[in-house]
Design a protein around this motif. Structure first.
Motif, short mmCIF file in Angstrom:
data_model
loop_
_atom_site.label_atom_id
_atom_site.label_comp_id
_atom_site.label_asym_id
_atom_site.label_seq_id
_atom_site.Cartn_x
_atom_site.Cartn_y
_atom_site.Cartn_z
N GLY A 119 29.08 -35.49 -23.44
CA GLY A 119 28.89 -34.20 -24.11
C GLY A 119 27.57 -34.18 -24.87
O GLY A 119 26.90 -33.14 -24.96
N THR A 120 27.20 -35.32 -25.44
CA THR A 120 25.93 -35.41 -26.17
C THR A 120 24.76 -35.04 -25.26
O THR A 120 23.87 -34.28 -25.63
CB THR A 120 25.75 -36.85 -26.72
OG1 THR A 120 26.76 -37.09 -27.68
CG2 THR A 120 24.39 -37.06 -27.35
N TYR A 143 30.22 -29.91 -34.32
CA TYR A 143 29.67 -31.18 -33.83
C TYR A 143 29.22 -30.99 -32.39
O TYR A 143 29.98 -30.48 -31.55
CB TYR A 143 30.76 -32.27 -33.91
CG TYR A 143 30.32 -33.60 -33.39
CD1 TYR A 143 29.33 -34.34 -34.06
CD2 TYR A 143 30.89 -34.15 -32.24
CE1 TYR A 143 28.94 -35.59 -33.58
CE2 TYR A 143 30.50 -35.39 -31.76
CZ TYR A 143 29.52 -36.11 -32.44
OH TYR A 143 29.13 -37.33 -31.96
N GLU A 184 30.48 -24.18 -31.35
CA GLU A 184 31.77 -24.40 -30.71
C GLU A 184 32.53 -23.08 -30.89
O GLU A 184 32.87 -22.73 -32.02
CB GLU A 184 32.54 -25.51 -31.43
CG GLU A 184 31.94 -26.88 -31.35
CD GLU A 184 32.83 -27.88 -32.09
OE1 GLU A 184 33.94 -28.17 -31.62
OE2 GLU A 184 32.42 -28.36 -33.16
N ASN A 189 35.89 -29.75 -34.38
CA ASN A 189 35.44 -30.94 -35.10
C ASN A 189 35.43 -30.78 -36.61
O ASN A 189 34.86 -31.60 -37.31
CB ASN A 189 34.06 -31.33 -34.59
CG ASN A 189 34.14 -31.91 -33.18
OD1 ASN A 189 34.68 -32.99 -33.00
ND2 ASN A 189 33.67 -31.17 -32.19
N ASP A 238 29.15 -24.44 -26.86
CA ASP A 238 29.48 -25.85 -26.65
C ASP A 238 30.98 -25.91 -26.40
O ASP A 238 31.79 -25.86 -27.34
CB ASP A 238 29.06 -26.67 -27.87
CG ASP A 238 29.47 -28.13 -27.73
OD1 ASP A 238 30.16 -28.48 -26.74
OD2 ASP A 238 29.09 -28.94 -28.60
N VAL A 298 32.63 -28.41 -24.90
CA VAL A 298 33.04 -29.77 -24.56
C VAL A 298 34.55 -29.94 -24.85
O VAL A 298 35.25 -30.60 -24.09
CB VAL A 298 32.16 -30.80 -25.32
CG1 VAL A 298 32.76 -32.20 -25.26
CG2 VAL A 298 30.75 -30.79 -24.75
N ILE A 299 35.03 -29.28 -25.89
CA ILE A 299 36.48 -29.30 -26.15
C ILE A 299 37.17 -28.08 -25.54
O ILE A 299 38.20 -28.21 -24.88
CB ILE A 299 36.77 -29.35 -27.67
CG1 ILE A 299 36.40 -30.73 -28.25
CG2 ILE A 299 38.26 -29.07 -27.94
CD1 ILE A 299 36.67 -30.89 -29.73
N LYS A 318 34.72 -33.80 -21.57
CA LYS A 318 36.14 -34.19 -21.71
C LYS A 318 36.99 -33.84 -20.48
O LYS A 318 37.02 -34.61 -19.54
CB LYS A 318 36.72 -33.57 -22.99
CG LYS A 318 35.94 -34.05 -24.24
CD LYS A 318 36.63 -33.74 -25.52
CE LYS A 318 35.75 -33.94 -26.74
NZ LYS A 318 35.76 -35.21 -27.35
C1 PLP Z 1 32.24 -29.86 -29.16
C2 PLP Z 1 31.65 -31.19 -28.82
N1 PLP Z 1 30.40 -31.24 -28.34
C3 PLP Z 1 29.83 -32.40 -27.99
C4 PLP Z 1 30.50 -33.59 -28.13
C5 PLP Z 1 29.87 -34.88 -27.72
O1 PLP Z 1 30.50 -35.37 -26.60
P1 PLP Z 1 30.43 -36.95 -26.24
O2 PLP Z 1 31.25 -37.63 -27.27
O3 PLP Z 1 30.99 -37.00 -24.87
O4 PLP Z 1 28.99 -37.33 -26.28
C6 PLP Z 1 31.81 -33.59 -28.62
C7 PLP Z 1 32.55 -34.84 -28.79
O5 PLP Z 1 33.63 -34.89 -29.32
C8 PLP Z 1 32.40 -32.35 -28.97
O6 PLP Z 1 33.64 -32.29 -29.47
#
Ligand code: PLP
Length: 447
Positions: A118-119, A145, A208, A213, A241, A243-244, A269
Motif C-alpha cells: 500500500g505504501t 495513514y 481514506e 487508521n 486511498d 487500501v482498506i 490488502k
Molecule cells: C489506508 C492505508 N493506506 C496505505 C497503507 C500502507 O499499506 P502497506 O502497509 O501495505 O504499505 C495502509 C496500511 O495499513 C492503509 O491502511
C-alpha cells in the motif's frame, strides 16, 4: 492468565535479530500490557498462536483476509502457480487477467499498475498526480495513514499515532514534508481556507474515504463532495486511498459506497488475499503518465508477481458478487447491533463506528468524527478492554487507532460468543468507571 511460554521464547529470539522483535510497529502491542501475539497458523476465523491458543480473529491481517484464513481456493491456485514458477521478471497473462478483473469491478479504474505494498501504491499515486498536474502540493488529513513514505508522515494515523506523540517520524527531513499539508478531517472550513491559499500549486488531495487508521471514521458526504468539486476546479487530482476500503465497504469500494468518482484509487490488502499485492488505478489518460508510456518513473522487481496475482484473482473471483457483500454486511450489522444497544444503555463513554464490513468499538469517547476527537483518549480503558477479550480468546485490532474486520468465514457460533464477551467487558468497565466517579464524589463531599 493464558500460559504463553513458547510465544515468549520466540519473542525473545526475535528481539535479538529484529528491532523490537517485529517487522511492523503495530505488531508490538505497545503499552497494551500484553505480550505480542506470535502466530503459528490460521483456520477460517481463528488465529492460532505459538502456544496453540485459538483466538477469534477480528483483525484478519489488518483487513486483508476477507475470506478468512486458509481459503481452499486461494491455496489451490497459489500452490499451482508456485509449481509453474514463482517469479519471471517479465510480464504474464495473469497480470492482464487480474488487471481486467479490477477494472471491471471498480468503475473509475480503466488502467491499473500493480505494486507490492500500500505504501508503494500511495507513493506512486502522488507521483502520478504531480507528474500529471505539474504541481507539487498535496493535502492530506490528520489521522489518515497512507503508508510510511516520507511525504505522508505528517500527523498520520495507525502505528504513527500510537508511537509518536507528535504524530511524525524521525529520519524524515523537513524538506520532504514541506509540500504536504495535513488538516482536520471532515472540516469544510479548514479545507476551504487551506485550499484557497494553495490551489495554484495543488497537485492532489488524498484521503481514506472511510478512515481506518484512527479507528473507523466515515467521510461526511458533503465534505467529500466539496473535495471533488474543488479539486476539479483547481485541476488537481482527488485520490481515494482504498487500501482498506477497497472491496471492503462495498464490492466496488468507496466510489460505489459514496457515489463519488475520484481520479485515482489506491488498493491493497484484500486484492492480494494475504500476499503482497497493491495497486494504483484510474483513467487511462492519467495512468499513461507512468513509464514506459510517460515520464513518471515507477518500477518493482516483484511487481505483478505471478503467485501474488493468482492469489488476487482467486479472491476477486469469489467476491465479485453482490450477494457476498449483502451477506457480509448483514453479518456485521447483526453482530454489532446488540453491542450498540448495550453501549447506549450504559453510562460509560463509548461508541461504534462502522462502514460495510469494518468497524471500531471506541471506548472512552462518545463520538468520533475527526482525529481531534481522540485527543486525550483514556488509552488505559482501551487496554483493559483489549486484555479482557484477549484472555477470552478474542483478538481485536491491538490499538484504539485501528479498525476491526469481519470475514465471510466468521461463524455464527464464534460471533455470538464474541458478542457476549464484548458486552460483558463493556459492562465491567462501565461499573468500574461508575464506582471510580462515586469514590471521587464521596472524597470531594467529605473535604
Ligand atoms: C489506508 C492505508 N493506506 C496505505 C497503507 C500502507 O499499506 P502497506 O502497509 O501495505 O504499505 C495502509 C496500511 O495499513 C492503509 O491502511
Amino acid at each position: 492468565m493464558k500460559q504463553r511460554q513458547k510465544s515468549e521464547e520466540v519473542l525473545e529470539k526475535l528481539k535479538e535479530v529484529i528491532p523490537g522483535g517485529c517487522n511492523s510497529p503495530a505488531r508490538a502491542f505497545s503499552s497494551l500490557g500484553v505480550m505480542p501475539m506470535i502466530a503459528e497458523g490460521g483456520k477460517q476465523d481463528l488465529l492460532i498462536d505459538a502456544d496453540g491458543h485459538e483466538y477469534i480473529d477480528f483483525n484478519m491481517s489488518w483487513g486483508s483476509l476477507i475470506l478468512g484464513h486458509v481459503d481452499s481456493y486461494v491455496c489451490e491456485e497459489t500452490i499451482d502457480q508456485i509449481k509453474k514458477g514463482s517469479s519471471f521478471g517479465v510480464s504474464t497473462q495473469i497480470e492482464q487477467r487480474l488487471a481486467s478483473k479490477v477494472c471491471s469491478m471498480i468503475n473509475p479504474i480503466e488502467k491499473v499498475r500493480f505494486v507490492s505494498s500500500g505504501t508503494e501504491a500511495t507513493m506512486t499515486a502522488v507521483r502520478i498526480a504531480r507528474g500529471y498536474t505539474k504541481k507539487d502540493v498535496i493535502i492530506k488529513f490528520n489521522g489518515h495513514y497512507h503508508g510510511h513514505s516520507d511525504a505522508f508522515l505528517v500527523k498520520a494515523g495507525s502505528g504513527v499515532a500510537h508511537h509518536f506523540d507528535d504524530a511524525s517520524s524521525k529520519g524524515v527531513p523537513k524538506e520532504m514534508v514541506s509540500k504536504t499539508i495535513s488538516i482536520p478531517f471532515n472540516d469544510k472550513k479548514a479545507f476551504l481556507e487551506v485550499f484557497e491559499s494553495c490551489k495554484e500549486d495543488l497537485a492532489a488531495v488524498i484521503l481514506e474515504p472511510v478512515a481506518g487508521n484512527m479507528g473507523c471514521v466515515e467521510s461526511d458526504l458533503s465534505f467529500l463532495k466539496l473535495l471533488r468539486e474543488k479539486t476539479k476546479e483547481s485541476k488537481a487530482l482527488l485520490i481515494f486511498d482504498e487500501v482498506i476500503t477497497g472491496f471492503r465497504v462495498a464490492k466496488s469500494g468507496a466510489s460505489e459506497y459514496f457515489k463519488i468518482t475520484p481520479d485515482l484509487i489506491c488498493l491493497g490488502k484484500i486484492i492480494g488475499a494475504g500476499f503482497p499485492v497493491a495497486a494504483v488505478g484510474g483513467k487511462k489518460e492519467v495512468m499513461d503518465v507512468l513509464a514506459p508510456e510517460g515520464s513518471v518513473y515507477q518500477a518493482g522487481t516483484l511487481s505483478g508477481n505471478p503467485v501474488a496475482m493468482r492469489a488476487g484473482l482467486s479472491v476477486l473471483s469469489q467476491i465479485d458478487d453482490e450477494t457476498f457483500y449483502k451477506n457480509l454486511i448483514a453479518k456485521t450489522n447483526e453482530f454489532l447491533k446488540p453491542i450498540e444497544e448495550v453501549i447506549s444503555a450504559l453510562k460509560m463513554p463509548a461508541c461504534i463506528n462502522k462502514a460495510g464490513a469494518m468497524f471500531t468499538i471506541f471506548v472512552g469517547v462518545d463520538k468520533v468524527e475527526r482525529f481531534e476527537d481522540l485527543e486525550g483518549l483514556d488509552r488505559a480503558l482501551f487496554n483493559e478492554f483489549f486484555r479482557d477479550l484477549f484472555e477470552k480468546g478474542i483478538y481485536i485490532s491491538p490499538s484504539p487507532f485501528e479498525s476491526c474486520f469481519i470475514s465471510s468465514s466468521h461463524s455464527q457460533e464464534h460471533l455470538e460468543y464474541a458478542q457476549k464477551e464484548i458486552i460483558a467487558s463493556l459492562k465491567r468497565l462501565s461499573n468500574q468507571i461508575e464506582s471510580r466517579s462515586l469514590k471521587k464524589e464521596c472524597a470531594t463531599s467529605s473535604m
